[in-house]
Design a protein around this motif. Sequence first.
Motif, PDB file in Angstrom:
ATOM      1  N   ASP A 105       0.858  -1.174   0.000  1.00  0.00           N
ATOM      2  CA  ASP A 105       0.000   0.000   0.000  1.00  0.00           C
ATOM      3  C   ASP A 105       0.904   1.238   0.000  1.00  0.00           C
ATOM      4  OD1 ASP A 105      -1.693   2.047   0.544  1.00  0.00           O
ATOM      5  OD2 ASP A 105      -2.300   1.341   2.525  1.00  0.00           O
ATOM      6  N   PHE A 108       0.838   3.879   2.800  1.00  0.00           N
ATOM      7  CA  PHE A 108       1.227   3.526   4.165  1.00  0.00           C
ATOM      8  C   PHE A 108       2.125   4.626   4.732  1.00  0.00           C
ATOM      9  CE2 PHE A 108       2.630   0.825   7.601  1.00  0.00           C
ATOM     10  CZ  PHE A 108       1.615  -0.107   7.718  1.00  0.00           C
ATOM     11  N   PRO A 109       1.883   5.039   5.980  1.00  0.00           N
ATOM     12  CA  PRO A 109       2.681   6.139   6.522  1.00  0.00           C
ATOM     13  C   PRO A 109       4.098   5.724   6.909  1.00  0.00           C
ATOM     14  CG  PRO A 109       1.119   5.389   8.159  1.00  0.00           C
ATOM     15  CD  PRO A 109       0.858   4.591   6.932  1.00  0.00           C
ATOM     16  N   VAL A 110       4.924   5.459   5.913  1.00  0.00           N
ATOM     17  CA  VAL A 110       6.341   5.205   6.179  1.00  0.00           C
ATOM     18  C   VAL A 110       7.168   6.043   5.220  1.00  0.00           C
ATOM     19  CG1 VAL A 110       6.262   2.895   7.177  1.00  0.00           C
ATOM     20  CG2 VAL A 110       6.249   3.156   4.707  1.00  0.00           C
ATOM     21  N   LEU A 111       8.316   6.479   5.678  1.00  0.00           N
ATOM     22  CA  LEU A 111       9.224   7.265   4.856  1.00  0.00           C
ATOM     23  C   LEU A 111      10.214   6.337   4.164  1.00  0.00           C
ATOM     24  CD1 LEU A 111      10.087  10.161   7.343  1.00  0.00           C
ATOM     25  CD2 LEU A 111       8.108   9.917   5.830  1.00  0.00           C
ATOM     26  N   ASP A 114      12.496   4.729   6.498  1.00  0.00           N
ATOM     27  CA  ASP A 114      11.863   3.676   7.306  1.00  0.00           C
ATOM     28  C   ASP A 114      11.853   2.352   6.546  1.00  0.00           C
ATOM     29  OD1 ASP A 114      11.285   5.602   9.225  1.00  0.00           O
ATOM     30  OD2 ASP A 114       9.308   6.022   8.369  1.00  0.00           O
ATOM     31  N   MET A 118      13.690  -1.252   7.433  1.00  0.00           N
ATOM     32  CA  MET A 118      13.046  -2.566   7.556  1.00  0.00           C
ATOM     33  C   MET A 118      13.992  -3.677   7.105  1.00  0.00           C
ATOM     34  SD  MET A 118       9.169  -1.919   6.336  1.00  0.00           S
ATOM     35  CE  MET A 118       8.225  -0.547   7.013  1.00  0.00           C
ATOM     36  N   TYR A 121      15.733  -5.078  10.193  1.00  0.00           N
ATOM     37  CA  TYR A 121      14.983  -5.692  11.297  1.00  0.00           C
ATOM     38  C   TYR A 121      15.469  -7.093  11.643  1.00  0.00           C
ATOM     39  CZ  TYR A 121      11.442  -2.008  11.589  1.00  0.00           C
ATOM     40  OH  TYR A 121      10.795  -0.828  11.784  1.00  0.00           O
ATOM     41  N   LEU A 127      13.036  -6.270  20.005  1.00  0.00           N
ATOM     42  CA  LEU A 127      12.348  -4.978  20.063  1.00  0.00           C
ATOM     43  C   LEU A 127      12.557  -4.157  18.798  1.00  0.00           C
ATOM     44  CD1 LEU A 127      12.897  -3.753  23.708  1.00  0.00           C
ATOM     45  CD2 LEU A 127      10.760  -4.402  22.599  1.00  0.00           C
ATOM     46  N   ARG A 128      13.453  -4.622  17.936  1.00  0.00           N
ATOM     47  CA  ARG A 128      13.755  -3.919  16.682  1.00  0.00           C
ATOM     48  C   ARG A 128      14.206  -2.494  16.937  1.00  0.00           C
ATOM     49  NH1 ARG A 128      13.617  -8.735  14.409  1.00  0.00           N
ATOM     50  NH2 ARG A 128      11.624  -9.742  14.700  1.00  0.00           N
TER      51      ARG A 128
ATOM     52  N   LEU B  37      -5.351   1.313   8.297  1.00  0.00           N
ATOM     53  CA  LEU B  37      -4.462   1.226   7.140  1.00  0.00           C
ATOM     54  C   LEU B  37      -4.746   0.033   6.261  1.00  0.00           C
ATOM     55  CD1 LEU B  37      -1.139   2.321   8.745  1.00  0.00           C
ATOM     56  CD2 LEU B  37      -2.416   3.482   6.959  1.00  0.00           C
ATOM     57  N   SER B 150       3.254  -2.848  22.405  1.00  0.00           N
ATOM     58  CA  SER B 150       4.463  -2.014  22.433  1.00  0.00           C
ATOM     59  C   SER B 150       5.714  -2.828  22.170  1.00  0.00           C
ATOM     60  CB  SER B 150       4.618  -1.217  23.730  1.00  0.00           C
ATOM     61  OG  SER B 150       3.617  -1.500  24.631  1.00  0.00           O
ATOM     62  N   LEU B 151       5.663  -4.132  22.457  1.00  0.00           N
ATOM     63  CA  LEU B 151       6.826  -4.956  22.122  1.00  0.00           C
ATOM     64  C   LEU B 151       6.847  -5.328  20.652  1.00  0.00           C
ATOM     65  CD1 LEU B 151       6.971  -7.462  25.129  1.00  0.00           C
ATOM     66  CD2 LEU B 151       8.378  -5.450  24.717  1.00  0.00           C
ATOM     67  N   LYS B 154       6.526  -3.038  15.746  1.00  0.00           N
ATOM     68  CA  LYS B 154       7.292  -2.952  14.498  1.00  0.00           C
ATOM     69  C   LYS B 154       7.122  -4.218  13.652  1.00  0.00           C
ATOM     70  CE  LYS B 154      10.763   0.500  15.425  1.00  0.00           C
ATOM     71  NZ  LYS B 154      12.187   0.800  15.639  1.00  0.00           N
ATOM     72  N   ASP B 155       7.105  -5.357  14.322  1.00  0.00           N
ATOM     73  CA  ASP B 155       6.890  -6.602  13.580  1.00  0.00           C
ATOM     74  C   ASP B 155       5.530  -6.578  12.900  1.00  0.00           C
ATOM     75  OD1 ASP B 155       9.226  -7.176  14.780  1.00  0.00           O
ATOM     76  OD2 ASP B 155       8.664  -9.158  15.496  1.00  0.00           O
ATOM     77  N   MET B 157       3.897  -3.915  12.044  1.00  0.00           N
ATOM     78  CA  MET B 157       3.945  -2.922  10.972  1.00  0.00           C
ATOM     79  C   MET B 157       4.525  -3.549   9.696  1.00  0.00           C
ATOM     80  SD  MET B 157       6.126   0.622  10.808  1.00  0.00           S
ATOM     81  CE  MET B 157       7.727  -0.167  10.832  1.00  0.00           C
ATOM     82  N   VAL B 158       5.659  -4.247   9.813  1.00  0.00           N
ATOM     83  CA  VAL B 158       6.256  -4.865   8.624  1.00  0.00           C
ATOM     84  C   VAL B 158       5.294  -5.894   8.034  1.00  0.00           C
ATOM     85  CG1 VAL B 158       8.237  -6.082   7.703  1.00  0.00           C
ATOM     86  CG2 VAL B 158       8.526  -4.573   9.619  1.00  0.00           C
ATOM     87  N   PHE B 160       2.038  -5.980   8.116  1.00  0.00           N
ATOM     88  CA  PHE B 160       0.908  -5.381   7.421  1.00  0.00           C
ATOM     89  C   PHE B 160       1.362  -4.534   6.237  1.00  0.00           C
ATOM     90  CE2 PHE B 160      -1.785  -5.744  11.462  1.00  0.00           C
ATOM     91  CZ  PHE B 160      -2.220  -6.979  11.051  1.00  0.00           C
ATOM     92  N   PHE B 161       2.589  -4.033   6.288  1.00  0.00           N
ATOM     93  CA  PHE B 161       3.085  -3.195   5.198  1.00  0.00           C
ATOM     94  C   PHE B 161       3.518  -4.066   4.021  1.00  0.00           C
ATOM     95  CE2 PHE B 161       6.922  -1.095   3.308  1.00  0.00           C
ATOM     96  CZ  PHE B 161       6.222  -0.161   2.580  1.00  0.00           C
ATOM     97  N   LEU B 171      10.202 -13.671   9.845  1.00  0.00           N
ATOM     98  CA  LEU B 171       9.112 -13.449  10.794  1.00  0.00           C
ATOM     99  C   LEU B 171       8.015 -14.479  10.556  1.00  0.00           C
ATOM    100  CD1 LEU B 171       8.493  -9.598  10.955  1.00  0.00           C
ATOM    101  CD2 LEU B 171       9.629 -11.069  12.603  1.00  0.00           C
ATOM    102  N   ARG B 217       4.750   9.086   9.585  1.00  0.00           N
ATOM    103  CA  ARG B 217       5.580   8.041  10.200  1.00  0.00           C
ATOM    104  C   ARG B 217       4.716   7.195  11.102  1.00  0.00           C
ATOM    105  NH1 ARG B 217      11.609  10.063  10.903  1.00  0.00           N
ATOM    106  NH2 ARG B 217      11.857   7.942  10.148  1.00  0.00           N
ATOM    107  N   PHE B 218       4.883   5.894  10.949  1.00  0.00           N
ATOM    108  CA  PHE B 218       3.985   4.994  11.652  1.00  0.00           C
ATOM    109  C   PHE B 218       4.139   5.088  13.170  1.00  0.00           C
ATOM    110  CE2 PHE B 218       2.178   0.860  12.830  1.00  0.00           C
ATOM    111  CZ  PHE B 218       0.957   1.031  12.241  1.00  0.00           C
ATOM    112  N   LEU B 221       2.331   8.021  14.341  1.00  0.00           N
ATOM    113  CA  LEU B 221       0.902   7.800  14.156  1.00  0.00           C
ATOM    114  C   LEU B 221       0.332   7.053  15.363  1.00  0.00           C
ATOM    115  CD1 LEU B 221      -0.786   6.763  10.866  1.00  0.00           C
ATOM    116  CD2 LEU B 221      -1.435   5.654  12.962  1.00  0.00           C
TER     117      LEU B 221
END
Lengths: 308, 286
Positions: A105, A108-111, A114, A118, A121, A127-128, B37, B150-151, B154-155, B157-158, B160-161, B171, B217-218, B221
């Motif tokens: 998408d 998606f709000p990523v620069l 960012d 990824m 990661y 915790l990345r 999203l 919160s843990l 990011k995982d 986010m990746v 779903f992105f 992952l 920025r996610f 957000l």
Amino acid sequence: MNLHPQPAPAGTDAVAAPGASISLRNLTVTYNNGFTAVQDASFELDPGTICALVGVNGSGKSTVFKAIMGFVRPAAGEVRLCGLPVAEAISRNIVAYVPQSEDIDWNFPVLVEDVAMMGRYGHMNFLRMPSRADRYKVDQALERVGMTEFRKRQIGELSGGQKKRVFLARSLAQEGRIILLDEPFTGVDVKTETAIIALLRELRATGHLILISTHNLGSVPDFCDRVVLINRKVLAAGPTAQVFTQANLERAFGGVLRRFNLGGEQLHDDEDPRGVTVLTDDERPLVFYGEGKGQPLAADNPPDKKPS
Amino acid sequence: MIAELAVPFEYGYMLKAMWVSALVGGVCAFLSAYLMLKGWSLMGDALAHSIVPGVAGAYILGVPFAAGAFFAGLLAAGGMAFVKARSRLREDAVIGLVFTALFALGLVMASIWPTSVSVQTIVLGNILAISDEDVVQVAIIAAVTLGVLSLKWKDLMVTFFDENHARSMGLNVDWLKILFFTLLSACTVAALQTVGACLVIAMVVTPGATAYLLTDRFGRLIVLSVAFGAGTSFAGAYISYFLDGATGGVIVTLQTLLFIAAYLFAPRHGVLAARRRRIEALGART
Ligand SMILES: Nc1ncnc2c1ncn2[C@@H]1O[C@H](COP(=O)(O)OP(=O)(O)OP(=O)(O)O)[C@@H](O)[C@H]1O
Ligand SMILES: [Mg+2]
């Protein structure tokens, strides 16, 4: 694209890529609709190689990539990466993949930065949290694809070629020993293409294994050491000089290629019997020069006559 | 005057209502960042309705409502994921199919065993009369969800992105999705008790949508979204003291007002900013 060829920072790339290898053994992939896109394909690739995967539309190039990534399950045969089964190689971050088209998408709000991050990661803790080294590698990757000035852009606000470069940067940041590029040159200008090729050469020099599919036949002899010709089955695989011949290409592409034969008086006014054959699947023609089935000419030595 | 405004803080039940609302609002807002999203905004609504047969079943079996509701929510989320993965149907059709099926099942169950009409109380939700047990339950759900998110944000986010990239990093994408929908089901149950089924959808859409207009920025957000969700929920519960009830309505009204403000005045993606930039660009040319 401003590419700044950089010496690999000591202790990173140069040692990061020992023993990269891909091995396909009798790989057969059948899709859910019953269509067998790849049949009984076998080839082996060693580290420090750039290999081109060449074939007509629908010949199964992308399918081979997906099988190597484990996104499609082989109906028969197997893929091994660095001697490991696919799932294990993937979980060790050995492979970076840039797909033909990004199924994402764009809103998606990523620069840009960012997305490149990824790629890191897989190297971070659970915790990345990016370390300084991670940030440095992202900076490097963006610099190498010439996207530094766009790093704060939202990814939807880029041109098609720029989008491609972002995902290339992500794969660089990922530092896979094996890099899979599915048609990275489509929709990319010549300047960017040249820069990407320079980049691939650098990666080869540091022992990476790069598998790249392309329709730009003209640039293949230029930078690829090996070629795999595919049309559902592997038609030929091996060193470029042996495999990338006029006879093999005609077999792989059938009548699909545009072809121009120039010979005799059209070309020379002396008694030279050689002719020029121009094969093209794309904007960049492939030129054979010589008697009968000639040898490919490297593109940095272009013919001064263009077919009209 | 000032003394009057402080009155809600003197009542234990009001304090409880405000904090519980803020917690639920914050957690739902966190989830909304993802749902909005992925075009899954309607899933919150769908889950809230799907929960009805779970509540009816729980009543019949004599187990806690929340357990039945959670189970039904999981079933719905799982059903949607399953139908989606194995057909070419679009998201909205799948969501519609699964939730109407479960909602209908709930109605049938309620009509066969008429004693279970107390379903109505769950559907409306009443934060001002929330029992201590429910407070504990909501607090646990919210705390666990916030912790896990919160843990793992990011995982997720990746995933779903760019699902394929997430896979290529090793992952476990399927596991992450199951985790997400489990949390979503749990939070829907929690939100039901505070704002009621009809307004759950606002809780899991509006804060994320508002934040989306304000940042590219996610990470930011999520922060904005949670702040909006928790803030409006706290304030909504507070204001509802003066309006005598209708907490859910007040919360969602506040969220909507925030959204409208962002829609008009957001510095980059707002309507007015876009207009101003267009005019500036025209001016620069002439
Ligand atoms: N998901 C799918 N389901 C069924 N068939 C598919 C699927 N994806 C691809 N195919 C078929 O498999 C064959 C190989 O497709 P593939 O995408 O690997 O071709 P390709 O060599 O990458 O072509 P191109 O040069 O156009 O990218 C095609 O005939 C295609 O129609
Ligand atoms: Mg392809």
